[in-house]
Motif scaffolding. Structure first.
Motif, PDB file in Angstrom:
ATOM      1  N   MET A   1       0.840  -1.177   0.000  1.00 43.04           N
ATOM      2  CA  MET A   1       0.000   0.000   0.000  1.00 43.04           C
ATOM      3  C   MET A   1       0.883   1.237   0.000  1.00 43.04           C
ATOM      4  SD  MET A   1      -2.818   1.155   2.760  1.00 43.04           S
ATOM      5  CE  MET A   1      -4.321   1.281   1.867  1.00 43.04           C
ATOM      6  N   ALA A   2       0.486   2.223  -0.752  1.00 44.61           N
ATOM      7  CA  ALA A   2       1.250   3.465  -0.844  1.00 44.61           C
ATOM      8  C   ALA A   2       0.983   4.340   0.368  1.00 44.61           C
ATOM      9  CB  ALA A   2       0.869   4.205  -2.108  1.00 44.61           C
ATOM     10  N   LYS A   3       2.018   5.039   0.794  1.00 47.51           N
ATOM     11  CA  LYS A   3       1.899   5.955   1.932  1.00 47.51           C
ATOM     12  C   LYS A   3       2.580   7.265   1.601  1.00 47.51           C
ATOM     13  CE  LYS A   3       1.479   4.456   6.413  1.00 47.51           C
ATOM     14  NZ  LYS A   3       1.888   3.913   7.649  1.00 47.51           N
ATOM     15  N   ASN A   4       1.943   8.363   1.963  1.00 44.31           N
ATOM     16  CA  ASN A   4       2.585   9.661   1.838  1.00 44.31           C
ATOM     17  C   ASN A   4       3.580   9.816   2.967  1.00 44.31           C
ATOM     18  OD1 ASN A   4       1.142  10.527  -0.398  1.00 44.31           O
ATOM     19  ND2 ASN A   4      -0.562  11.206   0.859  1.00 44.31           N
ATOM     20  N   THR A   5       4.762  10.345   2.650  1.00 42.18           N
ATOM     21  CA  THR A   5       5.804  10.492   3.668  1.00 42.18           C
ATOM     22  C   THR A   5       5.826  11.885   4.278  1.00 42.18           C
ATOM     23  OG1 THR A   5       7.420  11.185   2.032  1.00 42.18           O
ATOM     24  CG2 THR A   5       7.263   8.817   2.491  1.00 42.18           C
ATOM     25  N   GLY A   6       5.216  12.849   3.600  1.00 42.51           N
ATOM     26  CA  GLY A   6       5.279  14.227   4.083  1.00 42.51           C
ATOM     27  C   GLY A   6       6.501  14.961   3.565  1.00 42.51           C
ATOM     28  N   ASP A   8       7.293  15.201   0.176  1.00 45.04           N
ATOM     29  CA  ASP A   8       7.056  15.395  -1.254  1.00 45.04           C
ATOM     30  C   ASP A   8       7.345  14.152  -2.088  1.00 45.04           C
ATOM     31  OD1 ASP A   8       6.084  16.928  -3.323  1.00 45.04           O
ATOM     32  OD2 ASP A   8       8.083  17.624  -3.892  1.00 45.04           O
ATOM     33  N   TYR A   9       7.148  12.978  -1.507  1.00 45.25           N
ATOM     34  CA  TYR A   9       7.198  11.744  -2.287  1.00 45.25           C
ATOM     35  C   TYR A   9       6.348  10.694  -1.599  1.00 45.25           C
ATOM     36  CZ  TYR A   9      10.640   9.828   1.011  1.00 45.25           C
ATOM     37  OH  TYR A   9      11.279   9.372   2.130  1.00 45.25           O
ATOM     38  N   ARG A  10       6.007   9.651  -2.330  1.00 43.83           N
ATOM     39  CA  ARG A  10       5.155   8.583  -1.843  1.00 43.83           C
ATOM     40  C   ARG A  10       5.979   7.303  -1.786  1.00 43.83           C
ATOM     41  NH1 ARG A  10      -0.397   8.163  -2.207  1.00 43.83           N
ATOM     42  NH2 ARG A  10      -0.443   9.969  -3.522  1.00 43.83           N
ATOM     43  N   LYS A  11       5.833   6.549  -0.704  1.00 43.36           N
ATOM     44  CA  LYS A  11       6.558   5.290  -0.564  1.00 43.36           C
ATOM     45  C   LYS A  11       5.637   4.155  -0.981  1.00 43.36           C
ATOM     46  CE  LYS A  11       9.734   3.016   2.462  1.00 43.36           C
ATOM     47  NZ  LYS A  11      11.019   3.353   1.924  1.00 43.36           N
ATOM     48  N   GLY A  12       6.019   3.414  -2.014  1.00 39.17           N
ATOM     49  CA  GLY A  12       5.203   2.317  -2.518  1.00 39.17           C
ATOM     50  C   GLY A  12       4.339   2.758  -3.685  1.00 39.17           C
ATOM     51  N   ALA A  13       3.771   1.774  -4.361  1.00 42.06           N
ATOM     52  CA  ALA A  13       2.944   2.060  -5.528  1.00 42.06           C
ATOM     53  C   ALA A  13       1.470   2.013  -5.163  1.00 42.06           C
ATOM     54  CB  ALA A  13       3.232   1.048  -6.627  1.00 42.06           C
ATOM     55  N   SER A  43      -3.017  20.239 -12.243  1.00 41.07           N
ATOM     56  CA  SER A  43      -1.698  20.823 -12.063  1.00 41.07           C
ATOM     57  C   SER A  43      -0.695  20.045 -12.926  1.00 41.07           C
ATOM     58  CB  SER A  43      -1.293  20.785 -10.587  1.00 41.07           C
ATOM     59  OG  SER A  43      -1.273  19.462 -10.123  1.00 41.07           O
ATOM     60  N   PRO A  44       0.439  20.642 -13.236  1.00 43.27           N
ATOM     61  CA  PRO A  44       1.402  19.988 -14.132  1.00 43.27           C
ATOM     62  C   PRO A  44       1.942  18.675 -13.566  1.00 43.27           C
ATOM     63  CG  PRO A  44       2.063  22.249 -13.649  1.00 43.27           C
ATOM     64  CD  PRO A  44       0.880  21.951 -12.804  1.00 43.27           C
ATOM     65  N   GLY A  45       2.252  17.762 -14.450  1.00 41.49           N
ATOM     66  CA  GLY A  45       2.876  16.503 -14.071  1.00 41.49           C
ATOM     67  C   GLY A  45       1.887  15.411 -13.746  1.00 41.49           C
ATOM     68  N   PRO A  46       2.383  14.173 -13.725  1.00 38.74           N
ATOM     69  CA  PRO A  46       1.524  13.019 -13.446  1.00 38.74           C
ATOM     70  C   PRO A  46       1.273  12.829 -11.953  1.00 38.74           C
ATOM     71  CG  PRO A  46       3.741  12.291 -13.914  1.00 38.74           C
ATOM     72  CD  PRO A  46       3.726  13.780 -14.122  1.00 38.74           C
ATOM     73  N   PHE A  47       0.330  11.939 -11.622  1.00 42.11           N
ATOM     74  CA  PHE A  47       0.090  11.551 -10.236  1.00 42.11           C
ATOM     75  C   PHE A  47       1.318  10.807  -9.720  1.00 42.11           C
ATOM     76  CE2 PHE A  47      -4.270  11.803 -11.847  1.00 42.11           C
ATOM     77  CZ  PHE A  47      -4.901  12.484 -10.829  1.00 42.11           C
ATOM     78  N   LYS A  48       1.626  10.961  -8.437  1.00 42.64           N
ATOM     79  CA  LYS A  48       2.765  10.258  -7.847  1.00 42.64           C
ATOM     80  C   LYS A  48       2.386   8.824  -7.503  1.00 42.64           C
ATOM     81  CE  LYS A  48       3.316  13.347  -4.589  1.00 42.64           C
ATOM     82  NZ  LYS A  48       3.830  14.026  -3.419  1.00 42.64           N
ATOM     83  N   GLY A  49       3.215   7.873  -7.898  1.00 48.05           N
ATOM     84  CA  GLY A  49       3.049   6.485  -7.493  1.00 48.05           C
ATOM     85  C   GLY A  49       1.969   5.713  -8.230  1.00 48.05           C
ATOM     86  N   VAL A  50       1.396   6.272  -9.295  1.00 46.86           N
ATOM     87  CA  VAL A  50       0.347   5.597 -10.054  1.00 46.86           C
ATOM     88  C   VAL A  50       0.939   5.164 -11.390  1.00 46.86           C
ATOM     89  CG1 VAL A  50      -1.941   5.821 -11.079  1.00 46.86           C
ATOM     90  CG2 VAL A  50      -1.415   7.014  -8.964  1.00 46.86           C
TER      91      VAL A  50
END
Length: 62
Positions: A1-6, A8-13, A43-50
């Protein structure tokens, strides 16, 4: 499971979700199981971790 780290990045997919870029440049998520369109990012750019469509990570209806 993906988790936000706080930090500016996500750990896991993020599972059971894919994303694609629309002709106007926005990215949109799709539920891999039902095929239903989900939220659209303006907003610009793709979703993180998707995962992007198409890619080899996704299994049939995972």
């Amino acid at each position: 499971m993906a988790k936000n780290t706080g930090n500016d990045y996500r750990k896991g997919a993020v599972t059971a979700r894919t994303q694609f870029q629309q002709p106007n440049g926005d990215y949109q998520k799709r539920d891999e199981r039902s095929g239903q369109f989900m939220e659209r990012k303006q907003s610009p750019g793709p979703f993180k971790g998707v995962a992007k469509e198409p890619d080899g990570r996704d299994t049939k209806n995972s």
